[in-house]
Write a protein that holds these residues in place. Structure first.
Motif, short mmCIF file in Angstrom:
data_model
loop_
_atom_site.label_atom_id
_atom_site.label_comp_id
_atom_site.label_asym_id
_atom_site.label_seq_id
_atom_site.Cartn_x
_atom_site.Cartn_y
_atom_site.Cartn_z
N LYS A 42 0.86 -1.19 0.00
CA LYS A 42 0.00 0.00 0.00
C LYS A 42 0.90 1.23 0.00
CE LYS A 42 -2.94 -1.90 3.41
NZ LYS A 42 -2.28 -3.16 3.35
N PHE A 43 0.62 2.14 -0.94
CA PHE A 43 1.46 3.33 -1.09
C PHE A 43 0.73 4.59 -0.62
CE2 PHE A 43 2.94 0.29 -4.26
CZ PHE A 43 4.31 0.31 -4.04
N GLY A 44 1.49 5.52 -0.05
CA GLY A 44 0.92 6.81 0.35
C GLY A 44 1.84 7.91 -0.12
N ILE A 45 1.32 9.14 -0.20
CA ILE A 45 2.13 10.28 -0.66
C ILE A 45 2.13 11.37 0.42
CG2 ILE A 45 2.07 12.25 -2.27
CD1 ILE A 45 1.40 10.36 -4.50
N ALA A 46 3.30 11.98 0.64
CA ALA A 46 3.39 13.10 1.59
C ALA A 46 4.30 14.18 1.02
CB ALA A 46 3.95 12.62 2.92
N HIS A 47 3.78 15.41 0.93
CA HIS A 47 4.62 16.55 0.52
C HIS A 47 4.07 17.84 1.11
CE1 HIS A 47 1.65 17.87 -2.45
NE2 HIS A 47 1.58 16.63 -2.89
N GLY A 48 4.86 18.88 1.07
CA GLY A 48 4.53 20.12 1.76
C GLY A 48 3.38 20.92 1.19
N LYS A 49 2.93 20.61 -0.05
CA LYS A 49 1.83 21.40 -0.61
C LYS A 49 0.46 20.78 -0.35
CE LYS A 49 4.12 24.23 -4.01
NZ LYS A 49 4.42 24.44 -5.42
N MET A 50 0.46 19.66 0.36
CA MET A 50 -0.82 19.02 0.71
C MET A 50 -1.47 19.83 1.82
SD MET A 50 0.49 15.11 0.92
CE MET A 50 -0.95 14.31 1.56
N PRO A 51 -2.82 19.82 1.90
CA PRO A 51 -3.46 20.48 3.05
C PRO A 51 -2.95 19.82 4.33
CG PRO A 51 -5.09 19.81 1.41
CD PRO A 51 -3.78 19.23 0.98
N GLU A 52 -2.69 20.63 5.36
CA GLU A 52 -2.04 20.10 6.57
C GLU A 52 -2.78 18.94 7.20
OE1 GLU A 52 0.32 22.07 8.97
OE2 GLU A 52 0.94 23.54 7.50
N LYS A 53 -4.13 19.04 7.22
CA LYS A 53 -4.89 17.97 7.87
C LYS A 53 -4.69 16.65 7.14
CE LYS A 53 -8.24 20.58 10.43
NZ LYS A 53 -9.44 21.38 10.38
N GLU A 54 -4.64 16.74 5.80
CA GLU A 54 -4.45 15.55 4.97
C GLU A 54 -3.07 14.95 5.24
OE1 GLU A 54 -4.39 15.02 0.29
OE2 GLU A 54 -5.99 16.38 0.92
N LEU A 55 -2.08 15.84 5.38
CA LEU A 55 -0.71 15.42 5.62
C LEU A 55 -0.60 14.68 6.96
CD1 LEU A 55 2.12 15.59 4.44
CD2 LEU A 55 2.40 17.80 5.53
N VAL A 56 -1.21 15.26 8.00
CA VAL A 56 -1.17 14.63 9.32
C VAL A 56 -1.87 13.28 9.28
CG1 VAL A 56 -2.02 14.83 11.70
CG2 VAL A 56 -0.91 16.77 10.64
N LYS A 57 -2.96 13.19 8.49
CA LYS A 57 -3.69 11.92 8.38
C LYS A 57 -2.83 10.85 7.70
CE LYS A 57 -7.90 9.59 6.96
NZ LYS A 57 -7.13 8.36 6.75
#
Length: 251
Positions: free
Chosen positions: A185-200
């Motif tokens: 299962k793959f996920g993506i994380a980067h600085g332009k994502m909405p913060e709540k999405e990033l924390v999730k």
């Protein structure tokens, strides 16, 4: 702490470790609703909060401490001189502990000239093995093997791709590989994502709902996920030395 993800992680750790003590721990960052922020600031002024974990939000002019005794700055190299001077002004007799794996020249100079005390942590935590680093040409076979080996031993993987524009393409490329094991299962994380999405995403990764996190250098900020033991860095030559060193410290 320099980022909301890191603040969130420290907050969870403090809460877990101090749950049996009569200590109130709160978090202050722009992720919280304005109403909650106001409540925390009010309680802070009245001295009802013992430990406050936060981002630069702590430096805002509306934040007042009743009796601040110690300030711990995590990843000190991510804060500018101006921000640190602002922290000093909070109180003349404030004890400050700055943490960093890559000390900045100004702090190093102050420490070496005896104006500041320095303490080195040279022993790794119990059971920690040294990180093995391999520098290899790009190869689908190696990427596949590295991910499969890690997942087979119940671990997780960071895949570092430092370009937000093409990060989705990398996810598709990894998903299309011919996996011997169950499809990871793959996920993506980067600085332009909405913060709540990033924390999730980070919480999903922490709770092992994601096997491989495809991320930019956003992961360099002291995140502590003991189950992630493999890190694949694409285009490693594009990283600076301090950045590469910080990122290597994530596994």
């Amino acid at each position: 702490c320099p980022t909301t993800i890191l603040a969130n992680q420290h907050f969870q750790n403090f809460k877990k470790r101090l749950e049996n003590f009569p200590i109130r721990v709160e978090i202050l960052s722009r992720l919280q609703p304005k109403k909650k922020q106001k409540e925390i600031i009010k309680d802070l002024k009245e001295g009802k909060i013992d430990i406050l974990v936060g981002t630069h939000r702590i430096l805002s002019s509306d934040v007042e401490f009743k009796n601040l005794g110690i300030l711990v700055i995590d990843d000190e190299h991510r804060f500018g001189v101006r921000e640190k001077e602002k922290l000093k002004k909070l109180r003349s007799s404030l004890d400050v502990l700055s943490l960093s794996a890559t000390p900045i020249p100004r702090t190093l100079y102050l420490a070496l000239s005896g104006l500041r005390e320095i303490s080195l942590i040279q022993t790794p935590p119990e059971g920690r093995l040294p990180v093995k680093t391999f520098i290899l040409p790009f190869s689908e076979k190696i990427i596949k093997e590295a991910i499969e080996n890690e997942i087979e031993r119940q671990g997780q993987v960071y895949y570092l791709h430092n370009r937000i524009e093409t990060i989705g393409v990398v996810k598709k490329f990894l998903e299309s590989l011919n996996w011997k094991i169950t499809q990871p299962k793959f996920g993506i994380a980067h600085g332009k994502m909405p913060e709540k999405e990033l924390v999730k995403v980070m919480e999903d990764f922490q709770n092992k709902r994601i096997d491989v996190l495809i991320a930019t250098t956003i992961i360099e900020n002291g995140l502590d996920l003991p189950n992630v033991n493999t890190l694949i860095v694409a285009d490693a030559t594009k990283l600076g030395l301090a950045e590469a060193y910080q990122i290597r410290g994530r596994v």
